[in-house]
Design a protein around this motif. Structure first.
Motif, PDB file in Angstrom:
ATOM      1  N   GLU A 104     -11.093   2.551   0.412  1.00 45.54           N
ATOM      2  CA  GLU A 104     -10.564   3.007   1.425  1.00 45.54           C
ATOM      3  C   GLU A 104     -11.070   2.711   2.773  1.00 45.54           C
ATOM      4  O   GLU A 104     -11.078   4.071   3.414  1.00 45.54           O
ATOM      5  N   TYR A 145       0.678  -1.339   0.366  1.00 48.46           N
ATOM      6  CA  TYR A 145      -0.152   0.204  -0.193  1.00 48.46           C
ATOM      7  C   TYR A 145       0.626   1.341   0.398  1.00 48.46           C
ATOM      8  O   TYR A 145       0.975   1.996  -0.633  1.00 48.46           O
ATOM      9  N   VAL A 175      -4.582  -0.049   6.565  1.00 51.04           N
ATOM     10  CA  VAL A 175      -4.320  -1.688   5.911  1.00 51.04           C
ATOM     11  C   VAL A 175      -3.653  -2.477   6.638  1.00 51.04           C
ATOM     12  O   VAL A 175      -4.228  -3.530   6.773  1.00 51.04           O
TER      13      VAL A 175
END
Length: 510
Positions: free
Chosen positions: A442, A174, A315
């Motif tokens: 997201e 990420y 993440v």
């Protein structure tokens, strides 16, 4: 004045008194002041509706707009506020202004999609589809490793290393994509190289913790270090689209692991040795892939990463929760119920297909914005697309799952627990499609809450019924796996509910 309405171009004659200097010039400045000579001057006067000017200015950016919300997002990005909407255009707020702008835009002509090279499209699709088998390559040598170590602490070591590796590599990827998107190829390469070098020490620390808590020898530390090294190396090679090199480094280990399964224990040392060599090779190739990228004078990536700290944390937590969802259900059976443990194999093999469907989703929805002009039709089309892709993911996952169950039935090792656990992973094939879509928006907080809720449903219901293997011996495998199947069905519903407020809003696909 012209009687034309707003937006009409008119011209009127205005008499303006223009003083002309007398031919005698300055001699009159001391006291003589002759009357100025007047002559008519024709001035063009353009009367234009400011709203039409706004529509014309915004049209190139809004030619794909399908509703007023998408127009409002573009206007706010352009600096338009509620005060500007009231003072300059006479509307109560930006949303009322955006509705009128959307109406004045009129019907739009769909863009012709650029011609895609068929060869390149097929190669790209094949590359993504191969991600699933690449993820599954190390599992070919697990039987030999399990036979060599044979310790119950190995269960904890594999579970801990798997969860840590999932979280660690996902967070590094990420961060790398954020840097690459900000045109920092050198900073991206430095970040991935450092993450790769730190992976084995992190894995060794996890293995040492297992040895300290549950016992075992140094081989467990080597196992967890190697597992994290391979996961991070695979992440780097996939990041740089070098999946072929990753497959080449692990192919000998896969062949040796299959030879062990077919020919017996005499191949056990060879399988383990070739697996270690494969991990070293993947590690070296991944480090080589990070070299020579970008320019020496490129700015650093620190400010960019600091701006995405919340995303990085999201993440990392999402990776940890995803690993916990899979491992908490299978870890108790790692040394006792082989059919329950390998039930995850069909999902791993087809994960590339799920990833591919999720990647193409945004492009398909953007095509819908060019061909559909009514918001309700757009929403219906988006949900039909989600339903179609979910069914496709379920069907594709069911094919290897059915083959696996047929093999267990033919060898006399098929159990009810194995059937239920395999069915749960088929459901997860559809659930992870929705998870990838949420990750694209997201929505990591929602993902983590949903995953933790599914784990709580499984463990909590098992504790109430007294069948949870995490709280006691795994003596009720069918009941426990049935609860797990129910929890992942609930997870699919939670993911879809999380998508509902955002997935059909056209402004997200600008």
């Amino acid at each position: 004045m012209s009687a034309g309405g707003p937006g009409a171009d008119t011209e009127e004659t205005v008499r303006v008194e223009v003083p002309r200097q007398h031919p005698a010039g300055p001699r009159f400045a001391a006291g003589e002041h002759p009357a100025p000579t007047l002559h008519p001057v024709v001035l063009p006067q353009i009367s234009t509706d400011p709203l039409d000017e706004l529509v014309d200015r915004m049209r190139p950016r809004l030619r794909r707009a399908v509703d007023g919300l998408q127009v409002a997002a573009a206007l706010e990005t352009d600096g338009c506020t509620d005060r500007i909407a009231r003072v300059e255009y006479g509307f109560t707020d930006v949303f009322a202004l955006s509705d009128e702008v959307f109406r004045r835009l009129g019907p739009h002509v769909p863009d012709e999609p650029p011609p895609a090279g068929p060869g390149r499209g097929r190669r790209e699709r094949a590359r993504v589809l191969l991600h699933g088998p690449l993820y599954a390559l190390p599992s070919a040598v697990f039987p030999a490793v399990l036979a060599m170590l044979g310790q119950r602490s190995l269960v904890l070591a594999l579970a801990l290393a798997g969860g840590l590796g999932w979280m660690y590599s996902g967070t590094a990827a990420y961060a790398g994509y954020k840097l690459l998107g900000a045109h920092r190829p050198r900073a991206t390469a430095v970040l991935l190289a450092r993450a790769t070098l730190l992976a084995p020490p992190a894995g060794a620390a996890a293995g040492a913790a297992v040895v300290w808590l549950a016992g075992g020898g140094p081989e467990l530390i080597l196992l967890t270090a190697g597992q994290l090294a391979y996961q991070m190396a695979g992440t780097v090679l996939v990041f740089y689209r070098q999946e072929g090199r990753l497959a080449a480094t692990m192919l000998p280990a896969v062949l040796a692991g299959c030879a062990y399964l077919v020919l017996g224990e005499q191949w056990q040392p060879a399988a383990a040795g070739v697996a270690v060599a494969g991990v070293f090779a993947a590690f070296a190739v991944a480090l080589r892939a990070t070299q020579g990228r970008g320019e020496p004078g490129e700015p650093g990536g620190g400010p960019i990463l600091r701006a995405h700290l919340s995303g990085l944390a999201g993440v990392a937590l999402y990776g940890l929760c995803s690993a916990a969802l899979l491992l908490h259900a299978q870890a108790p059976y790692l040394l006792s119920n082989f059919d329950v443990v390998v039930a995850a194999a069909p999902l791993i093999v087809v994960m590339g297909f799920v990833e591919w469907r999720a990647e193409r989703f945004r492009g398909l929805v953007m095509a819908l914005t060019r061909s559909i002009g009514r918001p309700e039709e757009f929403r219906s089309a988006v949900w039909r697309l989600i339903a179609r892709d979910t069914v496709a993911c379920l069907a594709v996952t069911a094919v290897p799952a059915a083959a696996l169950l047929a093999w267990f039935a033919a060898t006399g090792r098929l159990t009810a627990g194995g059937v239920l656990m395999t069915a749960a992973h088929v459901v997860l094939g559809g659930a992870y499609l929705a998870a990838f879509l949420l990750a694209g928006f997201e929505r990591y907080g929602l993902l983590c809450v949903s995953l933790l809720a599914a784990i709580a449903i499984h463990v909590g219901a098992g504790a109430l019924l007294g069948v949870s293997p995490l709280l006691g011996p795994p003596d009720s495998v069918p009941a426990d796996t049935a609860l797990y199947l129910g929890s992942v069905v609930a997870l699919q519903a939670l993911f879809l509910l999380g998508l509902a407020p955002i997935v059909s809003q056209a402004r997200h696909y600008r």
